[in-house]
Write an enzyme that holds these catalytic residues in place. Structure first.
Site, PDB file in Angstrom:
ATOM      1  N   TYR A  53      33.710  29.239  56.771  1.00 15.33           N
ATOM      2  CA  TYR A  53      34.434  28.140  56.344  1.00 15.33           C
ATOM      3  C   TYR A  53      33.211  27.475  55.353  1.00 15.33           C
ATOM      4  O   TYR A  53      32.046  27.419  55.959  1.00 15.33           O
ATOM      5  CB  TYR A  53      34.508  27.076  57.330  1.00 15.33           C
ATOM      6  N   GLU A  55      33.430  24.333  53.402  1.00 19.59           N
ATOM      7  CA  GLU A  55      33.888  23.073  52.417  1.00 19.59           C
ATOM      8  C   GLU A  55      32.814  22.328  51.898  1.00 19.59           C
ATOM      9  O   GLU A  55      31.450  22.096  52.431  1.00 19.59           O
ATOM     10  CB  GLU A  55      34.631  22.168  53.462  1.00 19.59           C
ATOM     11  N   ASP A 198      44.624  25.600  28.914  1.00 18.29           N
ATOM     12  CA  ASP A 198      44.832  26.602  29.884  1.00 18.29           C
ATOM     13  C   ASP A 198      44.808  27.960  29.092  1.00 18.29           C
ATOM     14  O   ASP A 198      45.825  28.477  28.638  1.00 18.29           O
ATOM     15  CB  ASP A 198      45.927  25.979  30.267  1.00 18.29           C
ATOM     16  N   THR A 224      43.400  31.197  35.164  1.00 19.60           N
ATOM     17  CA  THR A 224      43.442  32.260  36.287  1.00 19.60           C
ATOM     18  C   THR A 224      42.264  33.454  36.156  1.00 19.60           C
ATOM     19  O   THR A 224      41.996  33.456  35.112  1.00 19.60           O
ATOM     20  CB  THR A 224      44.552  32.801  36.476  1.00 19.60           C
ATOM     21  N   LYS A 227      44.593  37.621  35.271  1.00 16.38           N
ATOM     22  CA  LYS A 227      45.203  38.342  34.259  1.00 16.38           C
ATOM     23  C   LYS A 227      44.424  39.198  33.358  1.00 16.38           C
ATOM     24  O   LYS A 227      44.155  40.229  33.678  1.00 16.38           O
ATOM     25  CB  LYS A 227      45.794  37.060  33.466  1.00 16.38           C
ATOM     26  N   ARG A 233      43.193  37.359  42.198  1.00 13.44           N
ATOM     27  CA  ARG A 233      43.820  36.062  42.036  1.00 13.44           C
ATOM     28  C   ARG A 233      42.782  35.091  42.317  1.00 13.44           C
ATOM     29  O   ARG A 233      42.232  34.744  43.383  1.00 13.44           O
ATOM     30  CB  ARG A 233      45.147  36.004  43.215  1.00 13.44           C
TER      31      ARG A 233
END
Ligand code: DSN
Length: 443
Positions: A53, A55, A198, A224, A227, A233
């Site tokens: 974790y 954050e 984008d 992203t 692609k 991803r």
């Protein structure tokens, strides 16, 4: 066998992954937003970094034990800044949609007006389309494409002047032209809007230098990573020098929008995989890859046209093609062709075309792309073969028509699917596809 291995722990999931491996190996993956990752990327995704974790941001975490994770995230940031030539990046977005939503949080107030390309014209849900959160919490004004499938820039000017948006998007999921980013920044500046590009679909082409680049013009660039960039991803948000000039706080606003605004802990295994992706994308061989994607798409377009298949825009300037099936099937032919190609193990997706006479669930087009096949090493010669195989499949099912009536349509689809599963031509194409794929390994 290692008793902790997946094969031992969960035979069912192990065997499903094996099935998917065979599907990916024996078929032609032609969904333009998909690709094959390298083994190095997958190694990061399956690594122990998923246990952590973290954050917050490097050196400013809410949890202890992040010395190594900080190095991973800083490396990903530095590689992204160098590759795209930007002063700021956030590499934590879980994927493209949260990355885009964070841009709204950073630049708009709920209810503000935004502009993006109309979804049925090839736009993306997160650019203000009505069924997306971005169209619910913000007022989406949609611009369109003209009869050739190209963005109607006069309309963009007109809508911007009329609606005074706070944010203007470029970017698409089914658009065969390259964007004119220079015009968009002019429009955005004339109304004081932020301009966000984008580039999810074309990021790898921009890196390869075969697509116009928004980095000189846009304030914000989102992408992203899975692609044409060929990574895991994931998503990234970049702020350009123009962005910082417009708003020196923009980077901090994006950081706060991602965390704590929208997301919790970053996916550190994904961050590591993004760092590896960016290293891979910095190599000369990646430039060759990107330019081959476009060459392949153009040859595929030529081959299909020679076989009498109509294409939106008459061809392509990037990695994707949009087949207009109305001249052959009337409205709704996308369903017939995507199902038929599926039988032949050519994976595509049905898609709306501009001014589609049918509906998004029974659209009249099919979207095809070359990024994944190019990763397998396929070139012009294979594109000609594949274009002809696709045309053979279309010919094999051209007797079908999708009924407009709902009950008739359900019956029709049931009957058609039963018949095409046994269609001799489609099965012959399937065997040719299998043979063709044998020579092209998946990384
Ligand atoms: N779902 C992606 C695509 O297929 O283009 C866009 O988010």
């Amino acid at each position: 066998m290692n008793k902790y291995s997946l094969k031992f722990q969960d035979k069912k999931i192990f065997s499903l992954i094996e099935d998917e491996k065979v599907r990916q190996r024996d078929g032609l993956e032609m969904i333009p937003s998909e690709n094959y990752t390298s083994a190095a990327v997958r190694e990061c995704m399956g690594s122990i970094l998923t246990n952590k974790y973290s954050e917050g941001y490097p050196k400013k975490r809410y949890y202890g034990g992040n010395e190594v994770i900080d190095e991973v995230e800083i490396l990903a940031q530095e590689r992204a800044k160098k590759l795209f030539g930007v002063p700021y990046v956030n590499v934590q977005p879980y994927s493209g949609s949260p990355a885009n939503l964070a841009v709204y949080l950073a630049t708009c107030n709920p209810g503000d007006t935004v502009m993006g390309l109309n979804l049925p014209d090839g736009g993306h849900l997160t650019h203000g389309w009505k069924v997306s959160a971005t169209g619910t919490f913000y007022k989406g004004v949609m611009y369109h494409v003209d009869e050739n499938g190209r963005v109607d820039i006069d309309e963009v000017w007109r809508l911007a002047k009329e609606h005074k948006p706070k944010l203007i998007w470029t970017g698409a999921t089914a658009y065969v032209y390259q964007y004119d980013f220079e015009k968009f920044v002019e429009i955005a500046q004339s109304v004081g809007a932020y301009f966000a590009a984008d580039i999810a679909h074309v990021a790898g082409l921009i890196v390869a230098g075969v697509h116009t680049s928004p980095f000189k013009y846009a304030h914000i660039v989102t992408t992203t990573t899975h692609k044409t960039l060929r990574g895991p991803r994931g998503g990234m948000i970049m702020v350009t020098n123009q962005g910082l000039k417009k708003d020196p706080e923009l980077g901090d606003k994006i950081d706060r929008a991602i965390f704590p605004g929208l997301q919790g802990g970053p996916h550190d295994h994904q961050t590591a995989a993004i760092a590896v992706t960016l290293k891979e994308a910095s190599t000369p061989s990646f430039r060759t890859y990107g330019s081959q994607i476009v060459k392949n798409a153009k040859i595929l377009a030529e081959t299909l046209k020679k076989r009498g298949i109509s294409l939106i825009g008459g061809g392509t300037e990037n990695h994707l093609l949009l087949l207009n099936l109305v001249p052959i099937f009337g409205p709704g032919g996308g369903v017939i062709v995507s199902d038929a190609l599926g039988v032949a193990h050519i994976t595509v997706n049905k898609n709306t075309i501009p001014k589609d006479p049918s509906s998004p669930f029974y659209p009249s087009g099919v979207r095809l792309g070359t990024p994944a096949l190019t990763t397998r090493g396929m070139k012009e010669k294979e594109m000609k073969i594949i274009g002809n195989l696709i045309a053979d499949c279309i010919d094999a099912v051209k007797v079908y028509r999708v009924p407009a009536n709902k009950e008739e349509r359900t019956e029709f689809l049931k009957k058609m699917r039963k018949e095409i599963a046994l269609n001799k031509i489609l099965l012959l194409v399937r065997s040719k596809v299998k043979k063709l794929t044998r020579g092209f390994i998946i990384p």
